[in-house]
Design a protein around this motif. Structure first.
Motif, mmCIF file in Angstrom:
data_model
loop_
_atom_site.group_PDB
_atom_site.id
_atom_site.type_symbol
_atom_site.label_atom_id
_atom_site.label_comp_id
_atom_site.label_asym_id
_atom_site.label_seq_id
_atom_site.Cartn_x
_atom_site.Cartn_y
_atom_site.Cartn_z
ATOM 1 N N ALA A 1 -3.371 -19.632 -31.481
ATOM 2 C CA ALA A 1 -3.590 -18.843 -30.264
ATOM 3 C C ALA A 1 -2.454 -17.860 -30.000
ATOM 4 O O ALA A 1 -2.693 -16.733 -29.538
ATOM 5 C CB ALA A 1 -3.772 -19.775 -29.067
ATOM 6 N N ARG A 2 -1.228 -18.251 -30.298
ATOM 7 C CA ARG A 2 -0.085 -17.359 -30.078
ATOM 8 C C ARG A 2 -0.232 -16.074 -30.884
ATOM 9 O O ARG A 2 0.102 -14.983 -30.410
ATOM 10 C CB ARG A 2 1.214 -18.092 -30.466
ATOM 11 N N GLU A 3 -0.738 -16.197 -32.096
ATOM 12 C CA GLU A 3 -0.908 -15.018 -32.949
ATOM 13 C C GLU A 3 -1.965 -14.066 -32.401
ATOM 14 O O GLU A 3 -1.933 -12.867 -32.688
ATOM 15 C CB GLU A 3 -1.307 -15.447 -34.368
ATOM 16 N N ALA A 4 -2.896 -14.585 -31.621
ATOM 17 C CA ALA A 4 -4.040 -13.784 -31.174
ATOM 18 C C ALA A 4 -3.811 -13.051 -29.862
ATOM 19 O O ALA A 4 -4.636 -12.222 -29.466
ATOM 20 C CB ALA A 4 -5.261 -14.693 -31.032
ATOM 21 N N GLU A 5 -2.726 -13.322 -29.186
ATOM 22 C CA GLU A 5 -2.539 -12.867 -27.807
ATOM 23 C C GLU A 5 -2.673 -11.363 -27.621
ATOM 24 O O GLU A 5 -3.194 -10.893 -26.608
ATOM 25 C CB GLU A 5 -1.177 -13.337 -27.285
ATOM 26 N N THR A 6 -2.189 -10.578 -28.580
ATOM 27 C CA THR A 6 -2.183 -9.125 -28.411
ATOM 28 C C THR A 6 -3.445 -8.454 -28.943
ATOM 29 O O THR A 6 -3.590 -7.233 -28.826
ATOM 30 C CB THR A 6 -0.970 -8.507 -29.127
ATOM 31 N N GLY A 7 -4.337 -9.215 -29.541
ATOM 32 C CA GLY A 7 -5.552 -8.621 -30.093
ATOM 33 C C GLY A 7 -5.319 -7.908 -31.410
ATOM 34 O O GLY A 7 -6.023 -6.958 -31.746
ATOM 35 N N LYS A 8 -4.357 -8.400 -32.192
ATOM 36 C CA LYS A 8 -4.073 -7.735 -33.469
ATOM 37 C C LYS A 8 -5.187 -7.956 -34.487
ATOM 38 O O LYS A 8 -5.382 -7.138 -35.385
ATOM 39 C CB LYS A 8 -2.730 -8.194 -34.031
ATOM 40 N N ILE A 9 -5.928 -9.062 -34.366
ATOM 41 C CA ILE A 9 -7.170 -9.277 -35.109
ATOM 42 C C ILE A 9 -8.122 -10.033 -34.180
ATOM 43 O O ILE A 9 -7.722 -11.014 -33.557
ATOM 44 C CB ILE A 9 -7.000 -10.130 -36.384
ATOM 45 N N TYR A 10 -9.351 -9.574 -34.099
ATOM 46 C CA TYR A 10 -10.352 -10.328 -33.353
ATOM 47 C C TYR A 10 -11.744 -9.913 -33.811
ATOM 48 O O TYR A 10 -11.934 -8.843 -34.395
ATOM 49 C CB TYR A 10 -10.208 -10.142 -31.843
ATOM 50 N N ARG A 11 -12.695 -10.781 -33.552
ATOM 51 C CA ARG A 11 -14.080 -10.525 -33.945
ATOM 52 C C ARG A 11 -14.831 -9.885 -32.791
ATOM 53 O O ARG A 11 -14.808 -10.388 -31.664
ATOM 54 C CB ARG A 11 -14.770 -11.833 -34.355
ATOM 55 N N LEU A 12 -15.503 -8.767 -33.072
ATOM 56 C CA LEU A 12 -16.351 -8.146 -32.063
ATOM 57 C C LEU A 12 -17.476 -9.105 -31.680
ATOM 58 O O LEU A 12 -17.925 -9.924 -32.488
ATOM 59 C CB LEU A 12 -16.953 -6.845 -32.594
ATOM 60 N N ASN A 13 -17.964 -8.957 -30.476
ATOM 61 C CA ASN A 13 -19.057 -9.801 -30.003
ATOM 62 C C ASN A 13 -20.411 -9.236 -30.420
ATOM 63 O O ASN A 13 -21.449 -9.673 -29.930
ATOM 64 C CB ASN A 13 -19.004 -9.948 -28.482
ATOM 65 N N SER A 14 -20.398 -8.266 -31.310
ATOM 66 C CA SER A 14 -21.629 -7.679 -31.841
ATOM 67 C C SER A 14 -21.434 -7.433 -33.329
ATOM 68 O O SER A 14 -20.306 -7.448 -33.835
ATOM 69 C CB SER A 14 -21.948 -6.359 -31.128
ATOM 70 N N VAL A 15 -22.542 -7.229 -34.041
ATOM 71 C CA VAL A 15 -22.490 -6.965 -35.481
ATOM 72 C C VAL A 15 -22.853 -5.512 -35.744
ATOM 73 O O VAL A 15 -23.288 -4.795 -34.839
ATOM 74 C CB VAL A 15 -23.459 -7.902 -36.250
ATOM 75 N N ASP A 16 -22.681 -5.058 -36.986
ATOM 76 C CA ASP A 16 -23.087 -3.692 -37.305
ATOM 77 C C ASP A 16 -24.599 -3.664 -37.552
ATOM 78 O O ASP A 16 -25.284 -4.682 -37.434
ATOM 79 C CB ASP A 16 -22.281 -3.139 -38.484
#
Length: 348
Positions: free
Chosen positions: A88-103
């Protein structure tokens, strides 16, 4: 994940193989790998072995070696057991995240922002990258096996460049997640990034770097890639879309915790059936024996199992800084070519 073979772009050699010939190679690789512990047996579905074969141009010998190395890595690293609280600490700034939608092709989309790096622990960074890869795979649509990387260069500067990080990221992607990347879009990379890309390409296989595309918000022809790939109403405004919600760590954390609850179901017997069920083993030690005992099962397709003992139980330092595509802004006039055609030509 799905146990069956899925339709995917292929190279000329693959097109020359009949479905029966492809299945025969899949079965041969599975035979050479031998019996596996439960989760690794689930991993070795027809679809998974097919991805490894495509990554090695359908060479049984090279594929078996590659797959054994990945199985050893998965047995030791246990990527499917990483949970949100751990990273969770690594995710705090949004440096990698999954969109809530697909292409538009049903592919999971991972957003990456190299300028949002917030830690110095390279082990932590790579563990978070692996977590994101596993989560992206968990959320693929049933008829899809690849994902899209959408890399935002806003705020990116020279301090964020690292060839070492790029090399290790390429290693994880190419060696342990073959054929999972469908397309990587580099959005508004600065001019100074282009020389770095030329240096970084040496770490990438041609099938991988051919799938990385430059897109510039002030160039209509490259923005066509975004319009062809995404529903612009659902795409973030940072990438030219109409969604102004942005990244919210609290909401994202809840989504990931819910996904964590679903992850074990993916690794339960019956969820990813293999064409040729194998008796389950009970330990990683047994896995090493199995790998060696089957390495010389075929005179023409033997693998050098001695190299497996040299695989480190730690993954080298990684981050989310990811290379871009051939040509950069100067070559952008060629980028608007139909994306689906580009995927058909190269699949990593």
């Amino acid at each position: 994940m799905s146990g069956g073979l899925k339709k995917s772009p292929s190279n000329g050699f693959e097109n020359s193989l009949t479905p029966e010939a492809q299945q025969a190679k899949i079965n041969e690789v599975r035979r050479l790998v031998g019996p596996l512990p439960e989760k690794l047996s689930i991993y070795c579905s027809d679809a998974s072995i097919s991805r490894h074969l495509r990554a090695r141009n359908w060479s049984v010998k090279k594929t078996t070696k590659m797959l054994k190395e990945t199985l050893k890595w998965r047995a030791e690293y246990k990527p499917e057991e990483i949970r949100w609280e751990e990273i969770a600490r690594e995710a705090e700034t949004g440096k990698i995240y999954r969109l809530n939608s697909v292409d538009k092709h049903g592919r999971t989309v991972l957003v990456m922002r190299p300028s949002c790096q917030n830690t110095k622990s390279t082990k932590g960074q790579i563990r978070y990258l692996v977590y994101c890869m596993e989560n992206a795979i968990l959320n693929l649509s049933p008829d899809q096996e690849q994902m899209v990387w959408l890399i935002d260069f806003h705020g990116f500067n020279l301090s964020h460049i690292s060839l070492k990080v790029t090399k290790e990221t390429a290693h994880v992607l190419q060696d342990h997640y073959p054929e999972r990347l469908g397309l990587a879009i580099l959005y508004n990379p600065p001019k100074f990034f282009e020389p770095f890309w030329m240096a970084a390409k040496v770490f990438l296989e041609p099938k991988t770097y051919n799938k990385v595309k430059f897109v510039y918000s002030d160039e209509v022809n490259t923005m066509k890639i975004m319009e062809e790939l995404f529903d612009m109403d659902q795409l973030e405004s940072a990438f030219g879309g109409k969604d102004n919600s942005g990244f919210d760590i609290s909401k994202y954390a809840e989504r990931m915790k819910e996904d964590d609850k679903r992850m074990p179901l993916l690794w339960t017997v019956g969820s990813e059936p293999s064409a040729m069920p194998q008796p389950a083993l009970t330990s990683t030690a047994s896995l090493d024996v199995s790998m060696e005992s089957h390495s010389d099962a075929s005179e023409t397709d033997e693998t050098d199992s001695s190299q497996l003992h040299g695989i480190s139980t730690e993954i080298a330092s990684n981050d989310v800084n990811t290379p871009a595509v051939d040509g950069g802004r100067n070559g952008s006039e060629n980028v608007h070519v139909n994306v689906k055609t580009q995927e058909d030509q190269a699949r990593a």
